[in-house]
Each structure stands twice: as C-alpha cells, then as structure tokens.
Enzyme design. Structure first.
Site, PDB file in Angstrom:
ATOM      1  N   THR A   6      66.353  22.193  38.684  1.00 19.74           N
ATOM      2  CA  THR A   6      65.432  22.770  40.139  1.00 19.74           C
ATOM      3  C   THR A   6      65.286  24.205  39.821  1.00 19.74           C
ATOM      4  O   THR A   6      66.260  24.787  39.645  1.00 19.74           O
ATOM      5  CB  THR A   6      66.496  22.234  40.968  1.00 19.74           C
ATOM      6  OG1 THR A   6      66.686  21.140  41.216  1.00 19.74           O
ATOM      7  CG2 THR A   6      65.859  23.142  42.509  1.00 19.74           C
ATOM      8  N   HIS A  54      65.620   9.942  39.176  1.00 18.00           N
ATOM      9  CA  HIS A  54      66.592  10.628  39.300  1.00 18.00           C
ATOM     10  C   HIS A  54      67.857   9.884  39.799  1.00 18.00           C
ATOM     11  O   HIS A  54      68.072  10.123  41.145  1.00 18.00           O
ATOM     12  CB  HIS A  54      66.410  11.669  39.991  1.00 18.00           C
ATOM     13  CG  HIS A  54      67.498  13.058  39.849  1.00 18.00           C
ATOM     14  ND1 HIS A  54      68.689  12.837  39.234  1.00 18.00           N
ATOM     15  CD2 HIS A  54      67.660  14.393  40.160  1.00 18.00           C
ATOM     16  CE1 HIS A  54      69.375  14.017  39.271  1.00 18.00           C
ATOM     17  NE2 HIS A  54      68.884  14.808  39.905  1.00 18.00           N
ATOM     18  N   TYR A  99      72.977  12.232  43.884  1.00 15.52           N
ATOM     19  CA  TYR A  99      71.959  11.916  44.838  1.00 15.52           C
ATOM     20  C   TYR A  99      71.709  10.563  45.215  1.00 15.52           C
ATOM     21  O   TYR A  99      72.749   9.807  45.187  1.00 15.52           O
ATOM     22  CB  TYR A  99      70.803  12.670  44.324  1.00 15.52           C
ATOM     23  CG  TYR A  99      70.905  14.089  43.949  1.00 15.52           C
ATOM     24  CD1 TYR A  99      71.247  14.955  45.052  1.00 15.52           C
ATOM     25  CD2 TYR A  99      70.761  14.557  42.596  1.00 15.52           C
ATOM     26  CE1 TYR A  99      71.188  16.478  44.689  1.00 15.52           C
ATOM     27  CE2 TYR A  99      70.937  16.003  42.501  1.00 15.52           C
ATOM     28  CZ  TYR A  99      71.079  16.704  43.446  1.00 15.52           C
ATOM     29  OH  TYR A  99      71.182  18.096  43.028  1.00 15.52           O
ATOM     30  N   ARG A 118      67.966   8.403  34.706  1.00 16.74           N
ATOM     31  CA  ARG A 118      68.857   9.490  34.392  1.00 16.74           C
ATOM     32  C   ARG A 118      70.009   9.030  35.002  1.00 16.74           C
ATOM     33  O   ARG A 118      70.320   8.675  36.513  1.00 16.74           O
ATOM     34  CB  ARG A 118      68.747  10.600  34.927  1.00 16.74           C
ATOM     35  CG  ARG A 118      69.594  11.893  34.123  1.00 16.74           C
ATOM     36  CD  ARG A 118      69.158  13.359  34.656  1.00 16.74           C
ATOM     37  NE  ARG A 118      70.094  14.261  34.032  1.00 16.74           N
ATOM     38  CZ  ARG A 118      70.151  15.571  34.077  1.00 16.74           C
ATOM     39  NH1 ARG A 118      69.411  15.947  35.318  1.00 16.74           N
ATOM     40  NH2 ARG A 118      70.706  16.536  33.820  1.00 16.74           N
ATOM     41  N   GLY A 172      69.045  22.180  29.052  1.00 16.59           N
ATOM     42  CA  GLY A 172      68.670  22.657  30.616  1.00 16.59           C
ATOM     43  C   GLY A 172      68.835  24.427  30.461  1.00 16.59           C
ATOM     44  O   GLY A 172      67.515  24.879  30.008  1.00 16.59           O
TER      45      GLY A 172
END
Length: 364
Positions: A26, A176, A181, A228, A321
């Site tokens: 993000t 995702h 989440y 993922r 990342g």
C-alpha cells in the site's frame, strides 16, 4: 561468480526473466476523487521497477465497500481501468510482467469510508486495530456481519474486478486473502463466529474464498491467478491464532492443488511466534511439501536468504517489499552485489513523488 538462484528464469505457468518479485505494498498515491492510478506517479513507479521478474501492485479495492485506507487505487470503475492501462503499458514496454492485487479489507475499514455505515466482515467482531482514515488514525469498530446476499455481491465484485484487470492488460491477478483482511477474517475461527455454511468447520470458513476463486476463473485463465496467505499471523491486523488456524491453511493450500494457478504467495511470520501455541515458524518449509504448484515466499528476505530458500527447494519465487521502495533497480543491485539504499518510512503513505518515484538507481 557463484550463480544466484534469484536471477535464474522461471517458467511454470509464468514466464519470468528472474525469480525476484516486487511484493504488493500500500502506497496511498491515488489521492484523487475517483481513486484512479495516474500515469505520472503509478505509471512511473512501476515502470522504474520493471526489471523484476514479476510486479504485484498495491492492494486495489474491488468496490467502494472494500476500501479501508486513504488514497488507495481501485479496479471497479472505467476511469480506474483506463488509469491502470497506462501503468501496464509502461511496464510491458520495459519487458516487465505485472499482476494486480484484488483487495477487500473487511473489518479493518471504518465508517468514515462508508458514509457512516459499518464495514462488512464475517461476523461482528472488532479487530481492535487502527484504521487510517482521511481524518487520521481512528479505532476500528465492530463491523456488520455479512448477509448471504452481501457475500454473493462481494463474489461478483471480485469477478468484475478480475474482468476489469483483463481489460487493463494486467498479466494476472492476486487475490489478497492475507494479513487480516476480509478472507482472512472468514478463515479465522476467532473472527468468524458464523453458524451458516460460511462458518464453523474449516471447509465452511474457506468456502467464501473458493467461491471467489471459482468466479474469477469464469473470466480469466487459472494460470493468471495467484493468491496470498499469511498462516502464522498473530497479534496484528486483529488476528489471533488457535488450534485450527494452521490446519485451515493446510486445507486451503492442499485444495489449491486441484487448480492450475500462477502461484501461491505465502508470508513468513510478521512477528516472533516462537512462544505462540499452534504457530508455524518456518512457513515455506512447512507448506512446500503440501503444494505442487509455484510457491512464492516473502517477509524479511535479503539477497542471501532469497537465494538460499530457492536453492533449498522451499520456494520458487521470492517477493521483496520495503527493499523495492528505495531500490527500483533491486535486480541490478543483486546482479552486481551492491549495497541497498535505505527507505524513508515517513514517506510510505504520503501523497506525491517524494519517497515514491524519486529513489535513484545505483551507479554501476
């Protein structure tokens, strides 16, 4: 010079020039009314990093109901599709490959994003985290438990987003289903208290994910879809492990052998879980024997560890990342064994080019 596994090509469903993947992160740069990715920022950002074997975009919400962070780009409007077309063209012009990560944050959102309405989740369980809203960080609230109709609508939202991704010329999509989440909220028995067909048993708690996957496969080939997972996530993003957590992910990963996906993307633990009952400390090592397809691993890998996990046979691809934030030429730095540039955490989520597209490649 010794061969680096990271720099070897990979071709199983994916045809990649190397095994270095840019992880989804993000970055909150779509600070416009329609949350549209822009050519001058997003296009340049991903183009700069196109020497990766594969780029995975930041999480992109599949609907207005899915949003939970400020200024994140979506993939549910025509304007967003047109914006992403410019991004994929710039990446493809540099001989790069790019997947878009499809995202619904569930209970990690806040009513401020939904005109005062509660965010949606498996059950009305507050993750007790902070949501980054337009007015700054705010405490999360107890979400609304999704009705069957809302679950079906969300399945359709993911299907539509995948179709839009194809229109935008992405090479594929990543679901995702990680990091606390929406899908993770369904998987986890401490956040999913449902008593219908989406709760209770491991099979039921996994049902929503597989319904979404099957819907996506109606509009795109299996080999263009990745997913993922973060099996040992504990104490962050509202997730708490219990005795069924790892068996749930074992069930999901084994069932994915019935598909011919692009990859399964796993994260090593984000925190120390050595004292957490039921946790697995070495995710790649644990799950590699369970999955026959392409396995991608991420979280806290450097060049040496990345080469080793591939050489040891525990993973096929390694996703980086934060190193990719400050090192757009990460592959070239690995090739030449150069020192990596440090990132500026203060600019991770701010608008504009600073800390986004202004990191310079190394002088070689």
């Amino acid at each position: 010079m010794k061969k680096q596994e990271l720099l070897t090509p990979y071709s199983k469903n994916l045809d990649l020039k190397n095994r270095v993947v840019m992880a989804p992160m993000t970055r909150s740069r779509a600070d416009n009314e329609g949350n549209v990715p822009t050519d001058e920022l997003h296009g340049l950002y991903y183009e700069q990093r196109a020497s990766a074997g594969l780029l995975i975009t930041e999480g992109s919400q599949v609907s207005t109901a899915a949003v939970g962070y400020i200024n994140t780009p979506g993939i549910y409007t025509e304007a967003q599709v047109e914006g992403w077309k410019k991004v994929t063209k710039r990446v493809h012009d540099k001989d790069g490959k790019i997947f878009i990560q499809l995202w619904h944050v569930g209970s990690m959102s806040h009513p401020d994003f939904h005109n005062g309405a509660l965010p949606l989740s498996a059950s009305a369980v507050n993750p007790n985290e902070k949501s980054y809203t337009p007015q700054g960080f705010k405490d999360t609230v107890s979400p609304k438990a999704m009705t069957i109709e809302e679950i079906k609508t969300t399945v359709q939202d993911f299907k539509n987003a995948a179709a839009n991704a194809m229109k935008a010329a992405f090479d594929g999509v990543e679901i995702h289903s990680s990091n606390g989440y929406l899908f993770h909220q369904f998987f986890n028995a401490t956040s999913n208290l449902r008593t219908d067909e989406y709760g209770g048993s491991i099979e039921n708690r996994s049902r929503f994910f597989f319904e979404v996957l099957d819907a996506i496969l109606e509009v795109m080939p299996q080999e263009k879809v990745g997913a993922r997972f973060n099996p040992s996530l504990h104490g962050a993003f509202g997730m708490k492990m219990d005795q069924e957590t790892i068996p749930t992910f074992e069930y999901i990963i084994k069932k994915l052998n019935d598909y011919n996906l692009a990859y399964v993307h796993l994260s090593e633990p984000f925190t120390d879980v050595s004292n957490v009952p039921f946790a697995v400390q070495e995710i790649a090592k644990h799950f590699r024997p369970l999955y026959n397809g392409t396995l991608m691993i991420n979280a806290n890998f450097d060049q040496e560890k990345g080469n080793k996990v591939i050489a040891d046979g525990y993973a096929d691809l390694v996703a980086y990342g934060k190193p990719y934030i400050s090192n757009p030429d990460l592959v070239e730095r690995f090739e030449n064994n150069l020192e990596l540039a440090a990132w500026d955490q203060d600019t991770f989520y701010v608008p504009g080019a600073k800390g986004y597209t202004d990191y310079e490649p190394a002088s070689i």
